[in-house]
Design an enzyme around this catalytic site. Structure first.
Site, PDB file in Angstrom:
ATOM      1  N   ASN A  76       0.831  -1.204   0.000  1.00 22.03           N
ATOM      2  CA  ASN A  76       0.000   0.000   0.000  1.00 22.03           C
ATOM      3  C   ASN A  76       0.860   1.246   0.000  1.00 22.03           C
ATOM      4  O   ASN A  76       1.992   1.245   0.476  1.00 22.03           O
ATOM      5  CB  ASN A  76      -0.945   0.006   1.211  1.00 22.03           C
ATOM      6  CG  ASN A  76      -0.318   0.678   2.413  1.00 22.03           C
ATOM      7  OD1 ASN A  76      -0.373   1.909   2.541  1.00 22.03           O
ATOM      8  ND2 ASN A  76       0.321  -0.098   3.278  1.00 22.03           N
TER       9      ASN A  76
ATOM     10  N   LEU B 217      -0.574   8.643   4.100  1.00 24.29           N
ATOM     11  CA  LEU B 217      -0.987   9.302   5.345  1.00 24.29           C
ATOM     12  C   LEU B 217      -2.217  10.210   5.229  1.00 24.29           C
ATOM     13  O   LEU B 217      -2.218  11.346   5.734  1.00 24.29           O
ATOM     14  CB  LEU B 217       0.189  10.111   5.942  1.00 24.29           C
ATOM     15  CG  LEU B 217       1.426   9.310   6.361  1.00 24.29           C
ATOM     16  CD1 LEU B 217       2.588  10.252   6.703  1.00 24.29           C
ATOM     17  CD2 LEU B 217       1.125   8.414   7.541  1.00 24.29           C
TER      18      LEU B 217
ATOM     19  N   ASN C 151       4.820   7.772  14.597  1.00 20.90           N
ATOM     20  CA  ASN C 151       5.070   7.125  13.311  1.00 20.90           C
ATOM     21  C   ASN C 151       6.411   7.619  12.777  1.00 20.90           C
ATOM     22  O   ASN C 151       6.511   8.685  12.196  1.00 20.90           O
ATOM     23  CB  ASN C 151       3.925   7.446  12.343  1.00 20.90           C
ATOM     24  CG  ASN C 151       4.103   6.774  10.994  1.00 20.90           C
ATOM     25  OD1 ASN C 151       5.204   6.331  10.648  1.00 20.90           O
ATOM     26  ND2 ASN C 151       3.027   6.687  10.228  1.00 20.90           N
TER      27      ASN C 151
ATOM     28  N   CYS D 287       6.711   5.276   8.323  1.00 19.93           N
ATOM     29  CA  CYS D 287       5.942   5.142   7.090  1.00 19.93           C
ATOM     30  C   CYS D 287       6.901   5.235   5.903  1.00 19.93           C
ATOM     31  O   CYS D 287       7.661   6.197   5.800  1.00 19.93           O
ATOM     32  CB  CYS D 287       4.888   6.248   6.999  1.00 19.93           C
ATOM     33  SG  CYS D 287       4.042   6.256   5.407  1.00 19.93           S
TER      34      CYS D 287
ATOM     35  N   LYS E 264       7.245   3.741  16.800  1.00 14.43           N
ATOM     36  CA  LYS E 264       7.069   2.694  15.785  1.00 14.43           C
ATOM     37  C   LYS E 264       8.161   2.827  14.738  1.00 14.43           C
ATOM     38  O   LYS E 264       8.279   3.859  14.082  1.00 14.43           O
ATOM     39  CB  LYS E 264       5.681   2.781  15.136  1.00 14.43           C
ATOM     40  CG  LYS E 264       5.429   1.611  14.171  1.00 14.43           C
ATOM     41  CD  LYS E 264       3.980   1.525  13.749  1.00 14.43           C
ATOM     42  CE  LYS E 264       3.759   0.363  12.789  1.00 14.43           C
ATOM     43  NZ  LYS E 264       2.371   0.299  12.337  1.00 14.43           N
TER      44      LYS E 264
END
Lengths: 302, 262
Positions: A69, A73, A125, A128, A163
């Site tokens: 994917n 965001l 985050n 990403c 993360k």
């Protein structure tokens, strides 16, 4: 009596399954639906300072063993997200507010807002792989990560989860820097940077060209990362990557994860995946004479 | 075993193109993926966009019916015979094709989703109400007559058939005939009042909804309505499910996930 209860850096959960960020976490209603599926905690979609549309379609490729994917965001922005948090809070389970920013100050102010909205922890985050200027672009540098964590820790009292991305050979360095800067837990892993080319169109399928690979295809990488992090860190590790049944959840916990997050599994199995994992783990514990789920954390280590 | 939606992605060749009404085009192509009435596919035009489209024809020679309303649908309606598109799916839960006397109510391009369901029922057991703003936008009247023995038309401006909207026409038809089920597809305001009408008359119904949709595969949540994914738990919802939805007829979401009043 078998207990699946977990204390995750002070966040008390009825079971170790959590909704991973990015999946069904954009609206209060969808978060409630995941709670109904049996999750022990919910991580929101990563929220930024302003509304963001994300990438143009195609944003998803379905594969036999996972997904690729590049959503980019999309999110309604921190201001509008308050209403979603209020609705999600009716679930009665811990909500973890995920945020992304382009500077330590932006992370800190977003984290503070999430705390005001009732988040019991914040997840940063830093991983990403498909949004320019965000996520992984910052999360592969230990100094940048440490600086962000320090600023966020100054801004909030709730636990701070970092993360991290597996798209670096310095995962352990980054994680240690996060730990020293005061992170309360490490979440690993985010998706693996990837690409799909369509041979008929003769071009990458995702509009962003690059995307992130998730699902069972990346589980082996995730379990390895968690295993290494468990040996290197004192703070808890949350395992994520390709979990969609009780076996794969236990694999992560035996590698050292205190809790696990499920994302792709919601698409491949359905929202009931959380409850299914928990009943499978309970049955395993009953069959093997375990009473407390924490007894299984890290047992795969010598 | 985990339950999986078997999804295929394939390039398909457009072998027929029909102008159905003002700005509305049907594209047909060979694609043998199993599909049921009310399901949709994601249609990718490389370099342009990828958008969800209801299947207006099932079987091996499938079709989509597109109304030109924006950039992506403009590109789709401009496609010609011999052009290729790349499709994935089919996705979602379609209509449960019921027994008994059915009333199908379609507004705008809604008939595109309803016809494959109607074609699974014998003509005498399905009545049809087709709504359009004006005669020039009227869609699938002839095709409906082949599968439904009683087809009525409404236009907002009275240029053809019943002068009024599809819900008013449906109300008139309900007073003449006892229906066991209503199937509806069209603008959400129409569905909202159709649902209300069905509740008042105690008729079970199923309606196909639309939301802004990104991934199509049940992951991202962009199409959520009251926490239900239009791409997975829908697009067709039962009257009972709709009754519990606070957002139905009232609220949709923009590309960022922000709330918009309908």
């Amino acid at each position: 009596m078998i207990s699946l209860k977990v204390d995750l850096a002070g966040v008390e959960m009825e079971n170790p399954t959590m909704l991973a960020s990015g999946i069904m976490g954009e609206t209060g209603g969808s978060l409630l639906a995941m709670a109904k599926g049996g999750a022990g905690a919910l991580v929101t979609k990563s929220i930024g300072s302003v509304p963001r549309q994300g990438h143009k379609n195609p944003t998803l490729v379905e594969l036999e063993f996972g997904y690729m994917n590049a959503m980019g965001l999309p999110n309604p922005g921190i201001e509008a997200f308050g209403e979603e948090m209020f609705e999600a809070s009716k679930a009665g389970i811990p909500i973890v507010g995920s945020v992304f920013g382009s500077s330590a100050e932006e992370f800190a102010s977003l984290a503070r807002r999430m705390q005001e909205y009732g988040a019991e922890a914040v997840e940063l985050n830093l991983s990403c792989p498909h949004a320019k200027g965000y996520g992984m672009e910052m999360g592969i540098d230990p100094d940048v990560v440490a600086n962000i964590i320090r600023e966020v820790k100054k801004a909030v009292v709730v636990p701070v989860f970092a993360k991290l991305t597996p798209n670096t050979h310095r995962l352990i360095d980054v994680a240690k820097a996060a730990e020293e800067a005061g992170a309360d837990a490490i979440v690993a892993i985010n998706t693996l940077k990837a690409m799909r080319i369509d041979v008929d169109a003769r071009m990458p399928v995702l509009s962003n060209r690059y995307g992130g690979l998730s699902g069972p295809a990346v589980r082996g990488v995730g379990v390895r990362c968690v295993y290494e992090l468990y040996e290197a860190l004192k703070i808890p590790v949350i395992g994520v990557g390709g979990i969609e049944d009780w076996r794969s959840a236990l694999e992560y916990m035996m590698a050292g994860a205190v809790a696990v997050q499920i994302g792709s599994g919601v698409g491949r199995v359905g929202p009931q995946v959380f409850g299914d994992v928990c009943s499978g783990i309970s049955a395993y514990m009953a069959d093997n004479g375990f009473r407390d789920i924490t007894q299984l954390v890290g047992v795969a280590h010598d | 075993m985990t339950e999986r939606f078997m999804v295929t992605q394939a390039p398909v060749l457009i072998d027929s193109r029909t102008e159905e009404a003002d700005g509305v085009v049907t594209l047909r192509f060979d694609w043998d993926a199993p599909a049921s009435p009310g399901q949709f596919i994601m249609v990718w035009m490389p370099g342009v966009d990828e958008v969800p489209m209801s299947l207006s024809y099932l079987g091996d020679h499938k079709g989509i019916t597109v109304k030109n309303v924006g950039e992506a649908t403009k590109a789709l309606t401009s496609l010609q015979v011999g052009d290729r598109i790349i499709v994935r799916g089919p996705y979602g839960r379609g209509y449960h094709v019921p027994k008994g006397k059915i009333l199908a109510v379609g507004g705008g391009t809604g008939m595109a989703s309803l016809l494959p369901a109607m074609e699974r029922i014998t003509a005498t057991s399905v009545d049809t109400a087709i709504g359009a703003r004006t005669e020039k936008e009227l869609l699938f009247e002839e095709r409906s007559k082949k599968t439904s023995s009683n087809v009525r038309v409404s236009t907002d401006d009275g240029s053809k058939g019943f002068h009024g909207n599809a819900v008013q026409l449906a109300k008139e038809m309900m007073s003449a005939t006892k229906y066991d089920m209503v199937l509806g597809c069209g603008p959400e305001k129409m569905l909202f009042f159709l649902h209300k009408l069905c509740l008042e008359n105690g008729i079970p119904c199923q309606m196909s909804l639309e939301r802004y949709m990104k991934c199509g595969g049940g992951l991202c949540g962009s199409c959520a309505i009251d926490g239900k994914r239009v791409c997975r738990e829908g697009p067709v919802f039962t009257g009972e499910e709709l009754k519990d939805m606070k957002e139905f007829g009232r609220q949709r979401r923009d590309e960022c996930g922000g709330r918009l009043r309908l």
